[in-house]
Design a protein around this motif. Sequence first.
Motif, PDB file in Angstrom:
ATOM      1  N   THR A   6       0.806  -1.356   0.025  1.00 17.50           N
ATOM      2  CA  THR A   6      -0.006  -0.040  -0.056  1.00 17.50           C
ATOM      3  C   THR A   6       0.785   1.191  -0.096  1.00 17.50           C
ATOM      4  O   THR A   6       1.901   1.341   0.566  1.00 17.50           O
ATOM      5  N   ARG A   8       0.571   5.353   0.907  1.00 20.66           N
ATOM      6  CA  ARG A   8      -0.120   6.346   1.470  1.00 20.66           C
ATOM      7  C   ARG A   8       0.304   7.528   1.078  1.00 20.66           C
ATOM      8  O   ARG A   8       1.293   7.907   1.501  1.00 20.66           O
ATOM      9  N   TRP A  21      -3.576   6.717  11.140  1.00 13.34           N
ATOM     10  CA  TRP A  21      -2.659   6.125  10.176  1.00 13.34           C
ATOM     11  C   TRP A  21      -1.430   5.590  10.946  1.00 13.34           C
ATOM     12  O   TRP A  21      -0.737   4.542  10.694  1.00 13.34           O
ATOM     13  N   ARG A 100      -2.287  -1.051  -3.697  1.00 14.91           N
ATOM     14  CA  ARG A 100      -3.378  -0.183  -3.314  1.00 14.91           C
ATOM     15  C   ARG A 100      -2.941   1.282  -2.782  1.00 14.91           C
ATOM     16  O   ARG A 100      -1.661   1.199  -2.392  1.00 14.91           O
ATOM     17  N   GLU A 102      -3.617   4.924  -1.014  1.00  7.40           N
ATOM     18  CA  GLU A 102      -4.857   5.475   0.054  1.00  7.40           C
ATOM     19  C   GLU A 102      -4.277   6.710   0.168  1.00  7.40           C
ATOM     20  O   GLU A 102      -3.016   7.284   0.031  1.00  7.40           O
ATOM     21  N   THR A 126      -8.293   1.583  -3.756  1.00  5.01           N
ATOM     22  CA  THR A 126      -8.037   2.676  -3.337  1.00  5.01           C
ATOM     23  C   THR A 126      -8.904   3.087  -1.968  1.00  5.01           C
ATOM     24  O   THR A 126      -9.924   2.406  -1.836  1.00  5.01           O
ATOM     25  N   GLY A 127      -8.523   3.913  -1.467  1.00  5.36           N
ATOM     26  CA  GLY A 127      -9.109   4.309  -0.188  1.00  5.36           C
ATOM     27  C   GLY A 127      -8.965   5.948  -0.061  1.00  5.36           C
ATOM     28  O   GLY A 127      -7.720   6.262  -0.015  1.00  5.36           O
TER      29      GLY A 127
END
Length: 513
Positions: A6, A8, A21, A100, A102, A126-127
Amino acid sequence: MAAAHTLRLILGDQLNPRHSWFRKTDDRVIYVLMEVRQETDYVLHHVQKILAFFAAMRAFAQWLQKKGHRVAYLHLDDPDNQQDFASNLKRLIRRHKIKRFEYQRPDEYRLDRQLEVIAAGLFTETGAFDSEHFLTGRDDVKKMFAGKKRYLMERFYREMRKQHDILVENDKPVGGKWNYDTSNRQRYDGKVPIPEPKRFKNDVGAIFKTLTAMKVRHFGRTTGNTLLWPVTRRQSLAQLKHFLEHSLPHFGTYQDAMTVEGWSLFHSRISFALNVKILDPLEVIKAAVSRWEDDQEHITIAQVEGFVRQILGWREYMRGVYWALMPKFQDMNFFGHDAQLPGWYWTGETRMHCMARAIGQSLDYAYAHHIQRLMVTGNFALLAGVDPDQIDAWYLGVYVDAIQWVEMPNTRGMSQFAEGGLIATKPYVSSANYIHKMSDYCRECHYDRKRRHGDRACPFNSLYWHFLDRHRRLLGKNPRMGNMYRVLERMDAGEREKILAQGDAYLKNCEDL
Ligand SMILES: Cc1cc2nc3c(=O)[nH]c(=O)nc-3n(C[C@H](O)[C@H](O)[C@H](O)COP(=O)(O)OP(=O)(O)OC[C@H]3O[C@@H](n4cnc5c(N)ncnc54)[C@H](O)[C@@H]3O)c2cc1C
Ligand code: SF4
């Protein structure tokens, strides 16, 4: 080390150390922070603003690493840096085989849309997360005032006080009044010495060198290789502590005052730390209330309420107004103003002492306090009919705390009335009277504050009446402007003509004022 999974993204104004987070570390997560030309160049910035953002981002990345998080930090001059979010993210996905993506939802419309597009185009998983900073949701103000012509800040503020139980007892305001604004309008009288502003000495020489090497355009002045603004959590808390100890006892009283004796008077100067989310609004509010509770002998309710109102009220409210009006907001121009911003906004070289002071200190420190922004530089721009796009660009560039979600509702909205009265019931305009009442600027001015026309007549005077006269169609029926229009009506016709002619002359020669 585990393969990353991921990515971020942390934007330059998302340096929130309390975000969920960061509660646990995970080797499969890479945090990315980027210094990019996309952000240095979208508007012409004050040099201290760029230095403060990059210094704070670098400090935050170091803090994350120390905590054991994996961090990818792109410096502006890294050879791999593609200088925009999308291209850099593409490269990182390939390099780390990211699955992913984010991000925390940006507070600025421009970046919010951009990240939506990037997320949809580049990633399957995705987030989008909340930045866990504000006390209200983006749409709360819009929902509260649905169908209303005016968004009353006072109503919103009272709701916030109750909701968060701040200075409230049994649903009633502590002290008996919700708002002590009328006690917050004193001129600076010299009775209380102005505290020395707290300055840090952050070494930003390396960042400055990079900006120069990469020919990043900027304006304003630096203080050598050091930056006085707080850029770490520790510094931001020290700034807050300094304010609570030295300035809170007089904050409300002199909130609207302006003086040549100090550039920040009793203001907190925490707006940068708040806006990049190093400080949390509720922690600031609670710290102020707790200080007042502990020291009511020296701090009255009017002081602390005045401060709480700015953060719990105005700051959250302005964010709500921004999201209620965007994207149409950025094109609103109620008066149809289209004049050029005078060149001296960029240099401070004008004979109007109030303007030279407010602009001069903005160039020195990337800071002016609220009344200087509203009733000096903003007031003049509105009276002179300057194009709101140019005014927005100036305010967005010049102040260290300027991010569009808070700059635009204050500038285009509150100060320029370009949204036509959603925020304020009447435009914030004044003649020299107000500036003289609230400051000592007129004493040393080339212009004569009492004269409305003729030799050395203060430009604010004739421009004020000129503004009312030329916008009679739009403002004549505004009940809060009625008195001033009656004064204009009753004025001796010859005198009125001279004032309006003086206004015409000043508008034609704005550059020479
Ligand atoms: C034309 C104009 C442009 C402005 N542009 C910005 C901007 O780009 N960024 C910005 O943060 N503020 C802006 N403001 C609001 C205000 O002037 C600054 O927040 C304040 O001067 C920051 O200094 P301080 O931290 O010493 O504030 P203080 O006077 O000590 O107030 C404490 C805090 O209250 C909050 N606050 C106070 N007034 C407002 C307000 N009207 N709107 C939102 N928050 C408020 C700020 O977070 C501030 O740090 C603008 C005001 C005007 C009139
Ligand atoms: S006289 Fe007019 S221009 Fe001069 S400081 Fe006063 S208000 Fe400003």
